[in-house]
Design an enzyme around this catalytic site. Structure first.
Site, mmCIF file in Angstrom:
data_model
loop_
_atom_site.group_PDB
_atom_site.id
_atom_site.type_symbol
_atom_site.label_atom_id
_atom_site.label_comp_id
_atom_site.label_asym_id
_atom_site.label_seq_id
_atom_site.Cartn_x
_atom_site.Cartn_y
_atom_site.Cartn_z
ATOM 1 N N SER A 304 -0.249 -45.176 4.329
ATOM 2 C CA SER A 304 -0.065 -45.949 5.551
ATOM 3 C C SER A 304 -1.195 -45.734 6.553
ATOM 4 C CB SER A 304 1.309 -45.600 6.144
ATOM 5 O OG SER A 304 1.655 -46.473 7.180
ATOM 6 N N ASP A 315 -14.855 -49.050 4.154
ATOM 7 C CA ASP A 315 -15.347 -50.431 4.209
ATOM 8 C C ASP A 315 -16.529 -50.588 5.156
ATOM 9 O OD1 ASP A 315 -13.388 -51.044 2.430
ATOM 10 O OD2 ASP A 315 -12.388 -52.550 3.665
ATOM 11 N N LYS A 329 0.390 -47.857 0.563
ATOM 12 C CA LYS A 329 1.378 -48.479 1.454
ATOM 13 C C LYS A 329 0.630 -49.339 2.466
ATOM 14 C CE LYS A 329 5.075 -47.566 4.806
ATOM 15 N NZ LYS A 329 4.471 -48.256 5.964
#
Length: 546
Positions: A304, A315, A329
């Site tokens: 999460s 990224d 998640k």
């Protein structure tokens, strides 16, 4: 003659259940399918439920607890949604929220329940229990004159007994080692802070380490304080440890990532039904660590909010992700307080990393998400914890980072550098010692027996020079024999250095705290040790070289 129905708990709670059904119908059905016709189905459905429950309470042959039936019905209804939408009964809400609160009113101890007895692991520094003289290793056998040992008490039961409004009193009957009689302590409850940054220390003169266990109310504040402390000690590169971190508040994760990502690139965005729950977060502040080699540690327990941080770092090519594939998640829940004090945690959106990938692993509401709970076991069986080649990426879910590296969606964050579990080490003997509480009990006893000498040592001297020698190990083996743990020379030798390390770490925790604990604990951690060798690679990534 028609039976009379008395006003019962069912009548009180039934409107709540129907309201919950209505909420679910509106958010999960009516909006999607266009209102009118579907709302008639929703209303018809919960009218049917009302009728059935009324008949059960009035006419069923045996006495039943309709409150339990309602809770069960809610749970079964939500199973048809996703694995993370959940209903929490009122009596469990406080416990469920404990991990994310910045503090609570109580007596200030860390406790452990072992063999149906409450053990004081440590009185929290500066708290009311420390002030009256509670010690590590004390057994709580009475609370306000009532026996609490051997009655099957659980964590919720302990919370109910020991927590309470600030300023109220509670009297504990304590069984202390080497004391013949119970010792009575009256403790005045106070506000107890709860910490989620477990450790922050310098590994060497330029390398910092921060361990974050969850994203709670005060996590971002604690993280900034840790960063300021380490920056003040000359930190030039950082290991951020998010292993085993199950997540928590999304905004704390966003703020943490913003402290490490320069400029104003995207950190995360969410997509819900319609536009109400759509959002986008970008970096916007001048963070405390926007330059310098960064390594983030993750594993299958990182979920999460942890994955939001790791995904944003990966990224944006800001740092190197090291460890094993994270949990996966990618759903966002909103807590909805219900009228009786219970809570609905409803999935309202999916979140996506800056490259556009969802890291939510597959789930199947059709079979009540039964396979979802077995996912980590299946990863283990398939060898994923031991070999990166066992991980099958979906080529249809291929994305590019800001600088063009390939990453994948659909099932957690895959680390840039995979570190397998070490299959050559057999720790079954160590695990048995933990199962019988021997490691913790021995460490607490040693601390209490040698407190005066330990307090004269500096932490650095202890870390460098203290040794759990053969004489101490022989005492551990005697405790193991008394607990009927079968001795096996091969198993013992395989676990020996870890037994020594763990005892040393637990003693240090009692004397100094969690920074010293993790300094010792991490010394034989394969992911941590490998990360220390990867800073040149992390620095090259920051420069755009990979």
């Amino acid at each position: 003659m028609e039976n009379q129905i008395n006003n019962s708990k069912m009548q009180v709670r039934l409107p709540l259940f129907l309201a919950l059904a209505l909420i679910s119908g509106i958010l999960l059905g009516a909006t999607m399918f266009g209102g009118g016709a579907n709302m008639k189905k929703v209303i018809s459905g919960y009218e049917k439920i009302r009728e059935i429950l009324t008949y059960v309470e009035r006419d069923y042959v045996d006495t039943v607890n309709t409150e339990d039936l309602i809770d069960y019905s809610i749970d079964k209804m939500l199973e048809k949604l996703d694995p993370h939408t959940a209903y929490i009964p009122a009596k469990k809400v406080a416990l469920a929220n404990t991990q994310l609160e910045g503090g609570f009113d109580g007596i200030g101890i860390e406790f452990n329940i072992f063999k149906d007895t409450i053990y004081v692991v440590t009185p929290l520094s500066g708290g009311p229990s420390e002030a009256v003289g509670l010690q590590s290793g004390d057994k709580i056998v009475e609370v306000d004159g009532k026996n609490v040992a051997g009655i099957g008490i659980d964590n919720l039961g302990v919370f109910k007994l020991l927590r309470g409004p600030k300023g109220t009193k509670v009297t504990l009957g304590i069984k202390r080692r080497n004391a013949e009689k119970l010792i009575s302590f009256t403790i005045i409850r106070d506000k107890i802070p709860s910490y989620s940054v477990d450790a922050s220390y310098m590994i060497d003169d330029k390398t910092g380490y921060i361990k974050v266990s969850r994203f709670a109310e005060n996590t971002y504040k604690e993280f900034r304080e840790a960063m300021l402390k380490l920056n003040g000690k000359g930190m030039q590169r950082l290991i951020l440890d998010l292993r085993g971190n199950p997540g928590g508040y999304m905004d704390r994760a966003i703020n943490m990532a913003d402290e490490m990502i320069p400029g104003n690139p995207k950190i995360v965005y969410t997509d819900g039904k319609g536009y109400r729950y759509d959002s986008e977060a970008k970096a916007y502040i001048t963070g405390l660590f926007e330059k310098g080699a960064l390594i983030v540690l993750i594993d299958e327990g990182s979920a999460s909010a942890s994955e939001i941080v790791a995904g944003a770092i990966q990224d944006n090519d800001r740092g190197l992700i090291v460890g094993r594939r994270s949990f996966g998640k990618g759903l966002v829940q909103a807590p909805i307080s219900l009228t009786d004090g219970s809570e609905l945690r409803l999935t309202i959106s999916r979140y996506y990393t800056p490259s556009g990938r969802s890291i939510q692993k597959p789930y199947s509401p059709q079979d009540a998400n039964k396979d979802y709970d077995k996912d980590l076991l299946e990863r283990y069986k398939k060898g994923e914890f031991f070999n990166a080649d066992s991980i099958k990426q979906n080529e249809k879910l291929k994305y590019k980072t800001a600088k063009g590296r390939t990453v994948y969606g659909g099932g957690g964050i895959m680390p840039d550098v995979f570190i397998p579990l070490d299959t050559t080490i057999n720790l079954s003997y160590l695990n048995e010692l933990y199962n019988e509480n021997i490691i913790r009990e021995f460490s607490l006893n040693y601390y209490n027996d040698n407190k005066a000498n330990l307090s004269k040592m500096t932490a650095s001297a202890y870390i460098a020079n203290f040794e759990v020698d053969e004489a101490l190990l022989s005492q551990v083996l005697k405790m193991a024999d008394k607990a009927k743990i079968k001795y096996d020379e091969k198993r013992y030798q395989s676990a020996k250095r870890y037994i020594q390390q763990h005892i040393k770490a637990w003693i240090a925790r009692s004397v100094w705290g969690t920074d010293e604990f993790y300094t010792i604990w991490n010394q034989q951690d394969e992911i941590y040790e490998k990360a220390l060798q990867l800073f040149e690679k992390a620095a090259a990534l920051e420069r755009g070289e990979f």
